[in-house]
Design a protein around this motif. Structure first.
Motif, PDB file in Angstrom:
ATOM      1  N   ASP A 111       0.817  -1.228   0.000  1.00  0.00           N
ATOM      2  CA  ASP A 111       0.000   0.000   0.000  1.00  0.00           C
ATOM      3  C   ASP A 111       0.845   1.270   0.000  1.00  0.00           C
ATOM      4  N   ASN A 112       2.043   1.188   0.552  1.00  0.00           N
ATOM      5  CA  ASN A 112       2.837   2.415   0.729  1.00  0.00           C
ATOM      6  C   ASN A 112       4.169   2.344  -0.009  1.00  0.00           C
ATOM      7  N   PHE A 113       4.207   1.572  -1.065  1.00  0.00           N
ATOM      8  CA  PHE A 113       5.485   1.348  -1.757  1.00  0.00           C
ATOM      9  C   PHE A 113       6.148   2.686  -2.124  1.00  0.00           C
ATOM     10  N   GLY A 114       7.422   2.797  -1.786  1.00  0.00           N
ATOM     11  CA  GLY A 114       8.172   4.022  -2.107  1.00  0.00           C
ATOM     12  C   GLY A 114       8.024   5.111  -1.077  1.00  0.00           C
ATOM     13  N   LYS A 115       7.082   4.916  -0.096  1.00  0.00           N
ATOM     14  CA  LYS A 115       6.807   6.006   0.854  1.00  0.00           C
ATOM     15  C   LYS A 115       7.060   5.634   2.305  1.00  0.00           C
ATOM     16  N   TYR A 116       7.059   4.351   2.621  1.00  0.00           N
ATOM     17  CA  TYR A 116       7.166   4.007   4.050  1.00  0.00           C
ATOM     18  C   TYR A 116       8.585   4.169   4.572  1.00  0.00           C
ATOM     19  N   LEU A 117       8.646   4.353   5.894  1.00  0.00           N
ATOM     20  CA  LEU A 117       9.949   4.432   6.553  1.00  0.00           C
ATOM     21  C   LEU A 117      10.276   3.047   7.096  1.00  0.00           C
ATOM     22  N   LEU A 118      11.509   2.636   6.919  1.00  0.00           N
ATOM     23  CA  LEU A 118      11.936   1.359   7.500  1.00  0.00           C
ATOM     24  C   LEU A 118      12.859   1.657   8.670  1.00  0.00           C
ATOM     25  N   GLY A 149      11.102  -0.964  -1.106  1.00  0.00           N
ATOM     26  CA  GLY A 149      10.024   0.025  -1.220  1.00  0.00           C
ATOM     27  C   GLY A 149      10.110   1.136  -0.192  1.00  0.00           C
ATOM     28  N   ALA A 150      11.204   1.215   0.567  1.00  0.00           N
ATOM     29  CA  ALA A 150      11.300   2.226   1.631  1.00  0.00           C
ATOM     30  C   ALA A 150      11.744   3.567   1.077  1.00  0.00           C
ATOM     31  N   ALA A 151      11.178   4.648   1.650  1.00  0.00           N
ATOM     32  CA  ALA A 151      11.634   5.989   1.267  1.00  0.00           C
ATOM     33  C   ALA A 151      12.991   6.244   1.903  1.00  0.00           C
ATOM     34  N   ALA A 152      13.177   5.742   3.102  1.00  0.00           N
ATOM     35  CA  ALA A 152      14.441   5.932   3.826  1.00  0.00           C
ATOM     36  C   ALA A 152      14.515   4.885   4.927  1.00  0.00           C
ATOM     37  N   ILE A 153      15.724   4.694   5.437  1.00  0.00           N
ATOM     38  CA  ILE A 153      15.925   3.695   6.492  1.00  0.00           C
ATOM     39  C   ILE A 153      16.559   4.369   7.704  1.00  0.00           C
ATOM     40  N   ILE A 154      16.016   4.069   8.881  1.00  0.00           N
ATOM     41  CA  ILE A 154      16.609   4.580  10.120  1.00  0.00           C
ATOM     42  C   ILE A 154      17.204   3.385  10.862  1.00  0.00           C
ATOM     43  N   ALA A 155      18.531   3.375  10.988  1.00  0.00           N
ATOM     44  CA  ALA A 155      19.212   2.287  11.706  1.00  0.00           C
ATOM     45  C   ALA A 155      19.320   2.696  13.171  1.00  0.00           C
ATOM     46  N   VAL A 156      18.465   2.114  14.002  1.00  0.00           N
ATOM     47  CA  VAL A 156      18.370   2.508  15.406  1.00  0.00           C
ATOM     48  C   VAL A 156      19.278   1.626  16.271  1.00  0.00           C
ATOM     49  N   ALA A 175      28.517 -10.477  12.034  1.00  0.00           N
ATOM     50  CA  ALA A 175      27.544  -9.384  12.152  1.00  0.00           C
ATOM     51  C   ALA A 175      28.011  -8.129  11.421  1.00  0.00           C
ATOM     52  N   VAL A 176      27.090  -7.525  10.651  1.00  0.00           N
ATOM     53  CA  VAL A 176      27.383  -6.267   9.962  1.00  0.00           C
ATOM     54  C   VAL A 176      26.228  -5.285  10.181  1.00  0.00           C
ATOM     55  N   SER A 177      26.441  -4.053   9.745  1.00  0.00           N
ATOM     56  CA  SER A 177      25.434  -3.002   9.932  1.00  0.00           C
ATOM     57  C   SER A 177      24.466  -2.967   8.745  1.00  0.00           C
ATOM     58  N   VAL A 178      23.407  -2.153   8.872  1.00  0.00           N
ATOM     59  CA  VAL A 178      22.440  -1.986   7.777  1.00  0.00           C
ATOM     60  C   VAL A 178      23.133  -1.434   6.537  1.00  0.00           C
ATOM     61  N   SER A 179      23.980  -0.401   6.720  1.00  0.00           N
ATOM     62  CA  SER A 179      24.593   0.213   5.530  1.00  0.00           C
ATOM     63  C   SER A 179      25.679  -0.666   4.914  1.00  0.00           C
ATOM     64  N   ASP A 180      26.075  -1.748   5.604  1.00  0.00           N
ATOM     65  CA  ASP A 180      26.973  -2.720   4.958  1.00  0.00           C
ATOM     66  C   ASP A 180      26.203  -3.552   3.937  1.00  0.00           C
ATOM     67  N   VAL A 181      24.870  -3.618   4.099  1.00  0.00           N
ATOM     68  CA  VAL A 181      24.048  -4.447   3.195  1.00  0.00           C
ATOM     69  C   VAL A 181      23.318  -3.579   2.163  1.00  0.00           C
ATOM     70  N   ILE A 182      22.835  -2.405   2.604  1.00  0.00           N
ATOM     71  CA  ILE A 182      22.027  -1.555   1.719  1.00  0.00           C
ATOM     72  C   ILE A 182      22.818  -0.309   1.323  1.00  0.00           C
ATOM     73  N   SER A 183      22.980  -0.114   0.035  1.00  0.00           N
ATOM     74  CA  SER A 183      23.750   1.070  -0.376  1.00  0.00           C
ATOM     75  C   SER A 183      22.962   1.962  -1.337  1.00  0.00           C
ATOM     76  N   ASP A 184      21.736   1.551  -1.701  1.00  0.00           N
ATOM     77  CA  ASP A 184      21.000   2.356  -2.679  1.00  0.00           C
ATOM     78  C   ASP A 184      19.803   3.082  -2.083  1.00  0.00           C
ATOM     79  N   LYS A 185      19.795   3.244  -0.736  1.00  0.00           N
ATOM     80  CA  LYS A 185      18.714   3.978  -0.060  1.00  0.00           C
ATOM     81  C   LYS A 185      19.342   4.910   0.961  1.00  0.00           C
ATOM     82  N   PRO A 186      18.677   6.044   1.257  1.00  0.00           N
ATOM     83  CA  PRO A 186      19.225   6.892   2.317  1.00  0.00           C
ATOM     84  C   PRO A 186      19.112   6.188   3.671  1.00  0.00           C
ATOM     85  N   VAL A 187      20.234   6.111   4.379  1.00  0.00           N
ATOM     86  CA  VAL A 187      20.239   5.466   5.708  1.00  0.00           C
ATOM     87  C   VAL A 187      20.731   6.486   6.725  1.00  0.00           C
TER      88      VAL A 187
END
Ligand code: SF4
Ligand code: SF4
Length: 366
Positions: A111-118, A149-156, A175-187
Motif C-alpha cells: 500500500d505504501n510502496f516508495g513512501k514508508y519508513l523502514l 520500497g522504503a523511502a528511507a531507512i533509520i538504523a536505530v 555481524a554487519v550493519s544496515v549500511s553494509d548491506v544496503i547502499s541504494d537507499k538513504p540510511v
C-alpha cells in the motif's frame, strides 16, 4: 497512503490545543537545534504531514532499543510522535503474530510502496543465514526485501548502525550493519546502546517536517543530535580543566563530583546528546550518576580501552591545573568536534534558509 489523516488532525483528536501544539513545535525546533524563527514553518509542515507508514524490523538485537523508546513516560514528545505514525509492523509491540503479522507487513509494503519508513534495530549475521530469521527468512533477505520500497531507512542503535556488540571480535555470526548491506537507499544512523528515545523521535519529526532525513556526520549520524561530544557539554568539564579527577569510585573526588576521565570516561571522543537531552525525561545521564561515558554511540566502542581505563594518561598537569588541557584522546575529540560543530552550524544555516524562504512564499514574513 492508506491513512490520509494529517498529524494536525490526529493531535487535535487527542485533545492537544493549538497552544499545546505550538509549544510542542517549539520544543521540537530546539531539539532539532534549529532557530526559534523556524517554529511557524515547522508547525505548518507538521500539521499538514500525512501519517507515515513505518515498518520496524528487529534483527540480531537485545530489544534494548525498543525498551528505551517504550520506557519513556507519557505524555511525551516521543508518545505524540509515535501516536502520529502508523507503526504497521513491530515484532515486540504488535498484537498480531505468525502469518497475520507477516500479512500486515506485506500489505503495508504494497500500500505504501516508495513512501514508508523502514526502522531497523539489530545487526545482520552474514556468516550463517540461519543464525537469525523472521518467518523463516534470513535477516539479510528480509532487509533487502523490505528496503526495496522504503523511502528511507533509520538504523536505530549501535548494532544496526555499526554492527554493535555482536560485531565484537571474533564476531562469530559475521555481524554487519544496515549500511553494509544496503547502499541504494538513504540510511540515517541513530547509534547508542540504546539510543536516547527523543533522538529517535527527533529524526522521525525531521522526516515528517522536511520530507527528508536530517544532515548527517561522516558516520551517518544526524548532526543535530550527534554534533557535539559529551565532554564539550559535560557539567563536570570545569573539574577537568582544573585537573581535578576522581581516582576511584569512592574517593573524595568522586564524592565531590570531579571529572571521571581517569576512571575511564570516553566523553571526549563520544558524540551523543546525553549531556544535554539526558535520559528518563531529562532526569539524568550516566556521568551525572557517577559513572564515566562508555562511548556507546561510537563504532566498536569496546575497543577504546577498558571501560574503567583512561583513554591516555593526562599530560601537562602542573599543580592542580591541566596546562593547556591537552590529553591525547581529548585532543582527537576536540579536532573532530570542531569539524562536526562547523558542519552542524552549516546544516542549521541551511535549514533556517529553507524555513525563512518557505515563510516568505506564504507571505508570513516581510
Ligand atoms: S572526561 Fe567525562 S566526566 Fe570528565 S568532563 Fe569530560 S565527559 Fe565529563
Ligand atoms: S553517556 Fe556515553 S555510554 Fe552513556 S548512554 Fe551516553 S553515549 Fe552511551
Amino acid at each position: 497512503m492508506k491513512d490520509q489523516q494529517t498529524l494536525g488532525n490526529i493531535l487535535r483528536r487527542q485533545g492537544i490545543s493549538r497552544r499545546g501544539f505550538l509549544k510542542f513545535c517549539a520544543t521540537m525546533t530546539s531539539m532539532m537545534a534549529l532557530s526559534p524563527t523556524m517554529v511557524p514553518a515547522i508547525a505548518r509542515a507538521l500539521e499538514q504531514a500525512r501519517r507515515p507508514s513505518v515498518i520496524w524490523l528487529s534483527f540480531q538485537e537485545c530489544t534494548g532499543c525498543t525498551e528505551s523508546l517504550t520506557r519513556s513516560h507519557a505524555p511525551t514528545l516521543e508518545g505524540l510522535i509515535f501516536d502520529a505514525i502508523s507503526l504497521d509492523y513491530h515484532h515486540t509491540l504488535q498484537a498480531a503474530a505468525g502469518t497475520a503479522a507477516e500479512a500486515a507487513r506485506e500489505s503495508a509494503m504494497k500500500d505504501n510502496f516508495g513512501k514508508y519508513l523502514l526502522v531497523v534495530d539489530g545487526s545482520l549475521p552474514l556468516d550463517n543465514p540461519g543464525y537469525s530469521t523472521i518467518a523463516g527468512v534470513s535477516n539479510k533477505d528480509m532487509l533487502e526485501e523490505v528496503a526495496k520500497g522504503a523511502a528511507a531507512i533509520i538504523a536505530v542503535g549501535t548494532c544496526a548502525a555499526y554492527g554493535g556488540l555482536p560485531h565484537a571480535r571474533p564476531n562469530p555470526t559475521g555481524a554487519v550493519s544496515v549500511s553494509d548491506v544496503i547502499s541504494d537507499k538513504p540510511v540515517v544512523n541513530v547509534p547508542g546502546c540504546p539510543p536516547i528515545p527523543v533522538v529517535i523521535t527527533g529524526v522521525l519529526a525531521h522526516f515528517l517536517t522536511f520530507g527528508r532525513l536530517p544532515e548527517l556526520d561522516r558516520l551517518g549520524r544526524p548532526l543535530a543530535f550527534y554534533g557535539n561530544n559529551i565532554h564539550d557539554r559535560c557539567y563536570r568539564r570545569p573539574f577537568y580543566e582544573r585537573g581535578q579527577f576522581a581516582e576511584t569510585f569512592d574517593d573524595e573526588g568522586a564524592r565531590k563530583g570531579w571529572c571521571l576521565y581517569k576512571l575511564g570516561c570516553k566523553g571526549p571522543v563520544t558524540y551523543n546528546a546525553c549531556a544535554t537531552t539526558k535520559w528518563n525525561n531529562g532526569t539524568s545521564f550516566p556521568i551525572e550518576s557517577g559513572h564515566g561515558c562508555l562511548g556507546c554511540s561510537q563504532p566498536d566502542f569496546w575497543e577504546m580501552g577498558g571501560f574503567s581505563q583512561a583513554l591516555s594518561e593526562p599530560i601537562g598537569i602542573s599543580g592542580s591545573t591541566l596546562a593547556g588541557g591537552i590529553i591525547g584522546g581529548a585532543a582527537l575529540g576536540a579536532a573532530s568536534g570542531l569539524l562536526n560543530r562547523r558542519r552542524k552550524a552549516d546544516a542549521m544555516a541551511r535549514h533556517e534558509k529553507v524555513g525563512v524562504d518557505d515563510l516568505k512564499k506564504d507571505g508570513e514574513t516581510s
